[in-house]
Design a protein around this motif. Structure first.
Motif, PDB file in Angstrom:
ATOM      1  N   ALA A 164     -22.384  10.383   0.920  1.00 50.61           N
ATOM      2  CA  ALA A 164     -22.891  10.204   0.832  1.00 50.61           C
ATOM      3  C   ALA A 164     -22.861   8.908   1.937  1.00 50.61           C
ATOM      4  CB  ALA A 164     -23.941   9.483  -0.313  1.00 50.61           C
ATOM      5  N   GLY A 165     -21.803   8.232   1.470  1.00 52.21           N
ATOM      6  CA  GLY A 165     -21.387   6.949   3.075  1.00 52.21           C
ATOM      7  C   GLY A 165     -21.512   7.902   4.399  1.00 52.21           C
ATOM      8  N   GLU A 166     -21.178   9.384   4.494  1.00 49.77           N
ATOM      9  CA  GLU A 166     -21.251   9.554   5.932  1.00 49.77           C
ATOM     10  C   GLU A 166     -21.698   9.454   5.990  1.00 49.77           C
ATOM     11  OE1 GLU A 166     -17.978   9.886   7.528  1.00 49.77           O
ATOM     12  OE2 GLU A 166     -16.537   8.979   5.898  1.00 49.77           O
ATOM     13  N   VAL A 167     -22.887  10.417   5.354  1.00 49.34           N
ATOM     14  CA  VAL A 167     -24.512  10.009   5.837  1.00 49.34           C
ATOM     15  C   VAL A 167     -25.124   9.430   5.604  1.00 49.34           C
ATOM     16  CG1 VAL A 167     -26.480  11.604   4.834  1.00 49.34           C
ATOM     17  CG2 VAL A 167     -24.503  13.180   4.779  1.00 49.34           C
ATOM     18  N   ILE A 168     -24.604   8.392   5.133  1.00 46.88           N
ATOM     19  CA  ILE A 168     -25.684   7.222   5.912  1.00 46.88           C
ATOM     20  C   ILE A 168     -24.520   7.096   7.661  1.00 46.88           C
ATOM     21  CG2 ILE A 168     -25.463   4.337   5.657  1.00 46.88           C
ATOM     22  CD1 ILE A 168     -25.207   5.213   2.792  1.00 46.88           C
ATOM     23  N   ILE A 169     -23.355   7.018   7.644  1.00 46.46           N
ATOM     24  CA  ILE A 169     -22.926   6.168   9.027  1.00 46.46           C
ATOM     25  C   ILE A 169     -23.415   7.002   9.772  1.00 46.46           C
ATOM     26  CG2 ILE A 169     -20.822   6.730   9.822  1.00 46.46           C
ATOM     27  CD1 ILE A 169     -19.538   5.734   7.432  1.00 46.46           C
ATOM     28  N   ALA A 170     -23.484   8.601   9.745  1.00 48.64           N
ATOM     29  CA  ALA A 170     -24.133   9.186  10.777  1.00 48.64           C
ATOM     30  C   ALA A 170     -25.708   9.149  11.480  1.00 48.64           C
ATOM     31  CB  ALA A 170     -24.169  10.909  10.036  1.00 48.64           C
ATOM     32  N   ALA A 171     -25.963   8.515  10.307  1.00 43.56           N
ATOM     33  CA  ALA A 171     -27.856   8.317  10.485  1.00 43.56           C
ATOM     34  C   ALA A 171     -27.499   6.975  11.355  1.00 43.56           C
ATOM     35  CB  ALA A 171     -28.362   8.482   9.316  1.00 43.56           C
ATOM     36  N   LYS A 172     -26.730   6.242  11.149  1.00 42.15           N
ATOM     37  CA  LYS A 172     -26.932   5.058  12.106  1.00 42.15           C
ATOM     38  C   LYS A 172     -26.101   5.770  13.582  1.00 42.15           C
ATOM     39  CE  LYS A 172     -27.435   1.644  10.816  1.00 42.15           C
ATOM     40  NZ  LYS A 172     -27.930   0.148  10.707  1.00 42.15           N
ATOM     41  N   ASN A 173     -25.461   6.788  13.562  1.00 40.41           N
ATOM     42  CA  ASN A 173     -25.102   7.171  14.827  1.00 40.41           C
ATOM     43  C   ASN A 173     -26.347   7.793  15.645  1.00 40.41           C
ATOM     44  OD1 ASN A 173     -23.000   5.562  14.834  1.00 40.41           O
ATOM     45  ND2 ASN A 173     -21.640   7.873  13.453  1.00 40.41           N
ATOM     46  N   HIS A 174     -27.286   7.957  15.033  1.00 39.57           N
ATOM     47  CA  HIS A 174     -28.612   8.976  15.626  1.00 39.57           C
ATOM     48  C   HIS A 174     -28.000  10.486  16.390  1.00 39.57           C
ATOM     49  CE1 HIS A 174     -30.918   5.786  14.665  1.00 39.57           C
ATOM     50  NE2 HIS A 174     -30.028   4.695  15.307  1.00 39.57           N
ATOM     51  N   SER A 175     -26.739  10.643  15.428  1.00 40.28           N
ATOM     52  CA  SER A 175     -26.656  11.961  15.509  1.00 40.28           C
ATOM     53  C   SER A 175     -26.836  13.074  14.917  1.00 40.28           C
ATOM     54  CB  SER A 175     -24.635  11.684  15.639  1.00 40.28           C
ATOM     55  OG  SER A 175     -24.305  13.241  15.630  1.00 40.28           O
ATOM     56  N   LYS A 176     -27.023  13.833  15.465  1.00 43.43           N
ATOM     57  CA  LYS A 176     -27.914  15.097  14.802  1.00 43.43           C
ATOM     58  C   LYS A 176     -26.978  15.736  14.299  1.00 43.43           C
ATOM     59  CE  LYS A 176     -32.234  15.225  17.040  1.00 43.43           C
ATOM     60  NZ  LYS A 176     -33.574  15.446  18.206  1.00 43.43           N
ATOM     61  N   ASP A 177     -26.187  16.098  15.070  1.00 42.08           N
ATOM     62  CA  ASP A 177     -24.477  17.218  14.759  1.00 42.08           C
ATOM     63  C   ASP A 177     -24.419  16.799  14.042  1.00 42.08           C
ATOM     64  OD1 ASP A 177     -25.210  19.172  16.433  1.00 42.08           O
ATOM     65  OD2 ASP A 177     -24.688  18.811  18.381  1.00 42.08           O
ATOM     66  N   GLU A 178     -23.766  15.164  13.711  1.00 43.03           N
ATOM     67  CA  GLU A 178     -23.249  15.079  13.051  1.00 43.03           C
ATOM     68  C   GLU A 178     -24.368  15.072  11.822  1.00 43.03           C
ATOM     69  OE1 GLU A 178     -20.746  10.387  12.098  1.00 43.03           O
ATOM     70  OE2 GLU A 178     -21.549  11.169  13.970  1.00 43.03           O
ATOM     71  N   ILE A 179     -25.431  14.429  11.872  1.00 46.99           N
ATOM     72  CA  ILE A 179     -26.716  13.979  10.182  1.00 46.99           C
ATOM     73  C   ILE A 179     -26.027  15.945   9.328  1.00 46.99           C
ATOM     74  CG2 ILE A 179     -28.279  13.990   9.974  1.00 46.99           C
ATOM     75  CD1 ILE A 179     -28.702  11.661  11.388  1.00 46.99           C
ATOM     76  N   ALA A 180     -26.169  16.580  10.354  1.00 47.17           N
ATOM     77  CA  ALA A 180     -26.359  18.036   9.663  1.00 47.17           C
ATOM     78  C   ALA A 180     -25.236  18.416   8.986  1.00 47.17           C
ATOM     79  CB  ALA A 180     -26.656  19.159  10.633  1.00 47.17           C
ATOM     80  N   TRP A 181     -23.815  18.288   9.807  1.00 48.50           N
ATOM     81  CA  TRP A 181     -22.434  18.211   9.263  1.00 48.50           C
ATOM     82  C   TRP A 181     -22.740  17.499   7.958  1.00 48.50           C
ATOM     83  CZ3 TRP A 181     -18.059  21.220  10.789  1.00 48.50           C
ATOM     84  CH2 TRP A 181     -16.858  20.657  10.064  1.00 48.50           C
ATOM     85  N   GLU A 182     -22.925  16.108   7.822  1.00 41.92           N
ATOM     86  CA  GLU A 182     -22.386  15.452   7.153  1.00 41.92           C
ATOM     87  C   GLU A 182     -23.188  15.468   5.673  1.00 41.92           C
ATOM     88  OE1 GLU A 182     -19.681  14.326   6.469  1.00 41.92           O
ATOM     89  OE2 GLU A 182     -19.463  13.326   8.832  1.00 41.92           O
ATOM     90  N   VAL A 183     -24.250  16.458   5.716  1.00 41.56           N
ATOM     91  CA  VAL A 183     -25.787  16.332   4.661  1.00 41.56           C
ATOM     92  C   VAL A 183     -25.407  17.850   4.080  1.00 41.56           C
ATOM     93  CG1 VAL A 183     -27.974  17.628   4.379  1.00 41.56           C
ATOM     94  CG2 VAL A 183     -27.743  15.024   5.796  1.00 41.56           C
ATOM     95  N   ALA A 184     -24.147  19.201   4.864  1.00 39.69           N
ATOM     96  CA  ALA A 184     -24.191  19.850   4.721  1.00 39.69           C
ATOM     97  C   ALA A 184     -22.713  19.618   3.893  1.00 39.69           C
ATOM     98  CB  ALA A 184     -23.079  20.988   5.596  1.00 39.69           C
ATOM     99  N   ASP A 185     -22.099  18.933   3.857  1.00 39.54           N
ATOM    100  CA  ASP A 185     -20.620  18.405   2.887  1.00 39.54           C
ATOM    101  C   ASP A 185     -21.444  17.758   2.049  1.00 39.54           C
ATOM    102  OD1 ASP A 185     -18.735  19.021   4.620  1.00 39.54           O
ATOM    103  OD2 ASP A 185     -18.371  17.451   6.073  1.00 39.54           O
TER     104      ASP A 185
END
Length: 221
Positions: free
Chosen positions: A170-191
């Motif tokens: 959940a923390g990684e999802v927050i970080i990905a969203a703060k980075n505004h990275s679509k690929d990173e968000i998708a990856w972390e939400v999948a995890d």
């Protein structure tokens, strides 16, 4: 479902689409007549009419892969049925979970080669289908316990270990969203979704139970 509004064809048949109630995945397309529909409603398991054998058949009568009926809907014209089930085992006689397995996607998409990359990217199943497949794999890992499985390791670690991992993801999802990275968000939400499914398996919570809660809230959103 209103029996009086059903429209059987000249052979006395009506198409029945069978759908997994957990994931929304389409499992098979079969035919029903009035008698098979009656038996389905009486027993709570699917009965169909075999056009090749010209007889009534109970799904899973020889394989044990039965379908427990949750709900039956008719379409707007009354000439097709949607049967939502809980599937035991696999639905297809070939051994795949669904008769519409993703590996059976037509090789040449409608519209020509120019659309092929789009089809390859999008026709991997709906989110519900994929979540249902992952949940089934997690259940299989829990039952069969293959050596070296990460899922088995997580389940053996107990609820505290799994919850720690859910919190981390959940923390990684927050970080990905703060980075505004679509690929990173998708990856972390999948995890996050995967580890949430592991937790749900340990706590014996199904995807359909989550769907019920979302459906209840949908009207007020």
């Amino acid at each position: 479902m209103n029996h009086d509004q059903l429209r059987f064809d000249e052979r006395g048949l009506i198409p029945a689409i069978v759908q997994d109630v957990e994931s929304g995945e389409v499992l098979t397309l079969a035919s029903m007549n009035a008698e098979s529909l009656k038996r389905t409603l009486e027993t709570g398991e699917t009965y169909f009419w075999s056009r090749s054998r010209q007889r009534l058949w109970h799904k899973g009568e020889t394989s044990g892969n039965t379908q427990s009926v949750v709900a039956i809907r008719q379409d707007c014209d009354g000439d097709a049925l949607l049967i939502r089930v809980r599937q035991t085992g696999v639905a297809c006689h070939t051994g795949t979970y669904s008769c519409f397995d993703l590996n059976r996607t037509m090789p040449e998409p409608i519209g020509g080669e120019s659309k092929k990359s789009m089809v390859e990217e999008t026709d991997r199943g709906t989110l519900g289908e994929i979540l249902g497949e992952v949940a089934r794999v997690i259940r299989s890992r829990r039952v069969n316990r293959p050596e070296g499985s990460y899922t088995v390791k997580m389940l053996d670690g107990g609820i505290d270990r799994i919850l720690k991992k859910v919190g981390e993801e959940a923390g990684e999802v927050i970080i990905a969203a703060k980075n505004h990275s679509k690929d990173e968000i998708a990856w972390e939400v999948a995890d996050l979704l995967y580890h949430a499914l592991v937790m749900m398996e340990l706590e014996d919570v199904s995807l359909s139970q989550v769907a019920v809660q979302l459906h209840r809230r949908r009207g007020g959103k």
